[in-house]
Design an enzyme around this catalytic site. Structure first.
Site, mmCIF file in Angstrom:
data_model
loop_
_atom_site.group_PDB
_atom_site.id
_atom_site.type_symbol
_atom_site.label_atom_id
_atom_site.label_comp_id
_atom_site.label_asym_id
_atom_site.label_seq_id
_atom_site.Cartn_x
_atom_site.Cartn_y
_atom_site.Cartn_z
ATOM 1 N N ASP A 73 2.293 -9.247 9.058
ATOM 2 C CA ASP A 73 0.845 -9.463 8.927
ATOM 3 C C ASP A 73 0.627 -10.967 8.763
ATOM 4 O O ASP A 73 0.214 -11.440 7.699
ATOM 5 C CB ASP A 73 0.316 -8.691 7.720
ATOM 6 C CG ASP A 73 0.495 -7.195 7.903
ATOM 7 O OD1 ASP A 73 -0.137 -6.624 8.794
ATOM 8 O OD2 ASP A 73 1.306 -6.598 7.168
ATOM 9 N N MET B 271 0.853 -1.198 0.000
ATOM 10 C CA MET B 271 0.000 0.000 0.000
ATOM 11 C C MET B 271 0.888 1.247 0.000
ATOM 12 O O MET B 271 0.459 2.329 0.400
ATOM 13 C CB MET B 271 -0.945 -0.011 1.202
ATOM 14 C CG MET B 271 -1.907 -1.200 1.151
ATOM 15 S SD MET B 271 -3.461 -0.930 2.011
ATOM 16 C CE MET B 271 -2.891 -0.740 3.670
ATOM 17 N N LEU C 11 11.027 -7.524 9.421
ATOM 18 C CA LEU C 11 12.212 -6.671 9.564
ATOM 19 C C LEU C 11 11.947 -5.692 10.708
ATOM 20 O O LEU C 11 10.840 -5.154 10.818
ATOM 21 C CB LEU C 11 12.464 -5.905 8.262
ATOM 22 C CG LEU C 11 13.926 -5.543 8.081
ATOM 23 C CD1 LEU C 11 14.707 -6.762 7.621
ATOM 24 C CD2 LEU C 11 14.092 -4.426 7.065
ATOM 25 N N GLY D 14 4.852 -10.184 3.940
ATOM 26 C CA GLY D 14 5.618 -10.143 5.177
ATOM 27 C C GLY D 14 4.914 -10.889 6.303
ATOM 28 O O GLY D 14 3.684 -10.886 6.403
ATOM 29 N N GLU D 15 5.708 -11.504 7.159
ATOM 30 C CA GLU D 15 5.137 -12.221 8.317
ATOM 31 C C GLU D 15 4.643 -11.266 9.398
ATOM 32 O O GLU D 15 4.032 -11.698 10.351
ATOM 33 C CB GLU D 15 6.186 -13.173 8.903
ATOM 34 C CG GLU D 15 6.402 -14.384 8.030
ATOM 35 C CD GLU D 15 7.337 -15.400 8.653
ATOM 36 O OE1 GLU D 15 8.000 -15.065 9.658
ATOM 37 O OE2 GLU D 15 7.419 -16.518 8.122
ATOM 38 N N GLY E 213 11.393 -2.672 5.305
ATOM 39 C CA GLY E 213 10.662 -3.950 5.365
ATOM 40 C C GLY E 213 10.179 -4.346 3.965
ATOM 41 O O GLY E 213 10.350 -5.493 3.531
ATOM 42 N N HIS E 214 9.582 -3.385 3.254
ATOM 43 C CA HIS E 214 9.139 -3.668 1.881
ATOM 44 C C HIS E 214 10.342 -4.021 0.998
ATOM 45 O O HIS E 214 10.281 -4.925 0.184
ATOM 46 C CB HIS E 214 8.440 -2.449 1.277
ATOM 47 C CG HIS E 214 7.151 -2.081 1.936
ATOM 48 N ND1 HIS E 214 6.998 -0.921 2.662
ATOM 49 C CD2 HIS E 214 5.956 -2.713 1.973
ATOM 50 C CE1 HIS E 214 5.754 -0.857 3.118
ATOM 51 N NE2 HIS E 214 5.105 -1.927 2.721
ATOM 52 N N LEU F 57 6.683 3.085 1.362
ATOM 53 C CA LEU F 57 7.644 1.979 1.425
ATOM 54 C C LEU F 57 8.770 2.251 2.416
ATOM 55 O O LEU F 57 9.209 3.384 2.581
ATOM 56 C CB LEU F 57 8.225 1.727 0.029
ATOM 57 C CG LEU F 57 7.207 1.382 -1.061
ATOM 58 C CD1 LEU F 57 7.921 1.082 -2.371
ATOM 59 C CD2 LEU F 57 6.312 0.213 -0.668
ATOM 60 N N HIS F 58 9.210 1.177 3.059
ATOM 61 C CA HIS F 58 10.310 1.262 4.016
ATOM 62 C C HIS F 58 11.188 0.031 3.826
ATOM 63 O O HIS F 58 10.924 -0.794 2.922
ATOM 64 C CB HIS F 58 9.771 1.364 5.447
ATOM 65 C CG HIS F 58 8.733 0.328 5.766
ATOM 66 N ND1 HIS F 58 9.028 -1.001 5.937
ATOM 67 C CD2 HIS F 58 7.381 0.417 5.896
ATOM 68 C CE1 HIS F 58 7.934 -1.683 6.192
ATOM 69 N NE2 HIS F 58 6.904 -0.849 6.157
HETATM 70 O O1 PAF Z 1 -0.175 -5.777 3.525
HETATM 71 C C1 PAF Z 1 -0.583 -4.843 2.814
HETATM 72 O O2 PAF Z 1 0.098 -3.855 2.590
HETATM 73 C C2 PAF Z 1 -1.970 -4.936 2.205
HETATM 74 O O3 PAF Z 1 -2.856 -5.545 3.062
HETATM 75 C C3 PAF Z 1 -1.982 -5.598 0.818
HETATM 76 C C4 PAF Z 1 -1.556 -7.055 0.881
HETATM 77 C C5 PAF Z 1 -1.055 -4.852 -0.128
HETATM 78 C C6 PAF Z 1 -3.392 -5.573 0.223
HETATM 79 O O4 PAF Z 1 -3.847 -4.257 0.082
#
Ligand code: PAF
EC number: 6.3.2.1
Length: 285
Positions: free
Chosen positions: A152, A30, A178, A149-150, A36-37, A33-34
């Site tokens: 979530d 979404m 991370l 990512g774990e 972790g992404h 970005l950091h």
């Molecule tokens: O984890 C997220 O950033 C969101 O839930 C995702 C998987 C991009 C869906 O919008």
């Protein structure tokens, strides 16, 4: 690096890449970005020829309109960060209309109960929104692999369930959490914390580490009470939930069963900023 706002040119580019037998990886995000992404992107680049990062703040997964409104949107910075990471990436940054048309609403899913607990219980309709957008992205992009990512962890298990139920041919890859230097799990929401709050929020991870230690010798009930007590009167954090759950079913632990693995989960607020984290309690996982 190419940025696609519309799905048709992206799909044409994917078709051309697939005709050259390239492996396509997707990192759904979404934005905001950091590191972790970036760690997900790095893992994707290691095993895929072409990595696509989708950036879309998905309205249907927010149960709280204020949270949606305040969610950071930083597309130019995101693109810059990705450009620095690799020139070989494609970004898909569509509008809501491109993905949803005129009907911004969720499909209803049955994830066999995974959606009923923790995040699902506290954020009504959240996983219908996640399921809807992830399914749509998979259908548009048709990746071979997708990286989540774990942090979530419940979302990760739900996406795996989505694949099981829909039969979409996507391999789901879970990537480790991370953390910042103080242990706080990296999250786009951390941007909204001031320095003091950021420091204090590391208490979540410190608590999870202690839970892991206690899990070897104490009952789940004891640990529950202990965690609640730790958060009572905390100067900054308000506990929303603490759970110890089976890794596969996400059912609350009754008693430890041999062969099963467990995770501990925390959701807590700093003012209106919601933070989540979790930890594996079994080393064999
Ligand atoms: O984890 C997220 O950033 C969101 O839930 C995702 C998987 C991009 C869906 O919008």
């Amino acid at each position: 690096m190419q940025v696609f706002k519309e799905k048709t040119p992206l799909q044409e580019a994917i078709k051309a890449a697939k005709s050259k037998a390239e492996t396509i990886g997707l990192v759904p995000t979404m934005g905001a970005l950091h590191q972790g992404h970036l760690s997900l992107v790095k893992q994707a680049l290691e095993v895929c020829d072409r990595v696509i990062i989708s950036i879309f703040v998905n309205p249907t997964q927010f149960d709280n309109p204020k949270d949606l409104e305040k969610y950071p949107r930083t597309l130019p910075e995101d693109i810059k960060l990705l450009e620095e990471a690799s020139s070989n990436l494609w970004v898909f940054a569509p509008t809501a209309n491109e993905l949803y048309g005129d009907n911004i609403s969720s499909e209803q899913f049955n994830f066999d109960g995974l959606e009923q607990v923790m995040e699902g219980k506290h954020r009504k309709g959240h996983f219908d929104g996640v399921g809807t957008i992830v399914k749509r992205l998979f259908e548009i992009i048709t990746p071979h692999k997708a990286f989540f990512g774990e942090k979530d962890f419940q979302q990760l298990q739900i996406v795996r369930k989505l694949i099981e139920k829909t039969g979409l041919p996507v391999e789901i890859i879970g990537c480790p959490i991370l953390r910042e230097d103080n242990g706080l799990a990296r999250s786009s929401r951390n941007e909204r914390l001031n320095t003091n709050e950021r420091e204090k929020a590391s208490f979540i991870y410190q608590t999870l580490l202690k839970v892991k230690e206690l899990f070897g010798t104490k009952s789940a009930e004891y640990i529950h009470n202990w965690v609640k007590e730790q958060f009572t009167n905390h100067p900054v954090l308000k506990l929303e939930y603490f759970e110890i759950a089976d890794t596969r079913t996400l059912e609350k632990i009754n008693r430890k069963r041999k062969g099963n693995t467990y995770r501990a989960f925390i959701a807590a607020y700093v003012d209106d900023i919601r933070l989540i984290d979790n930890i594996a309690l079994n080393n064999e996982e």
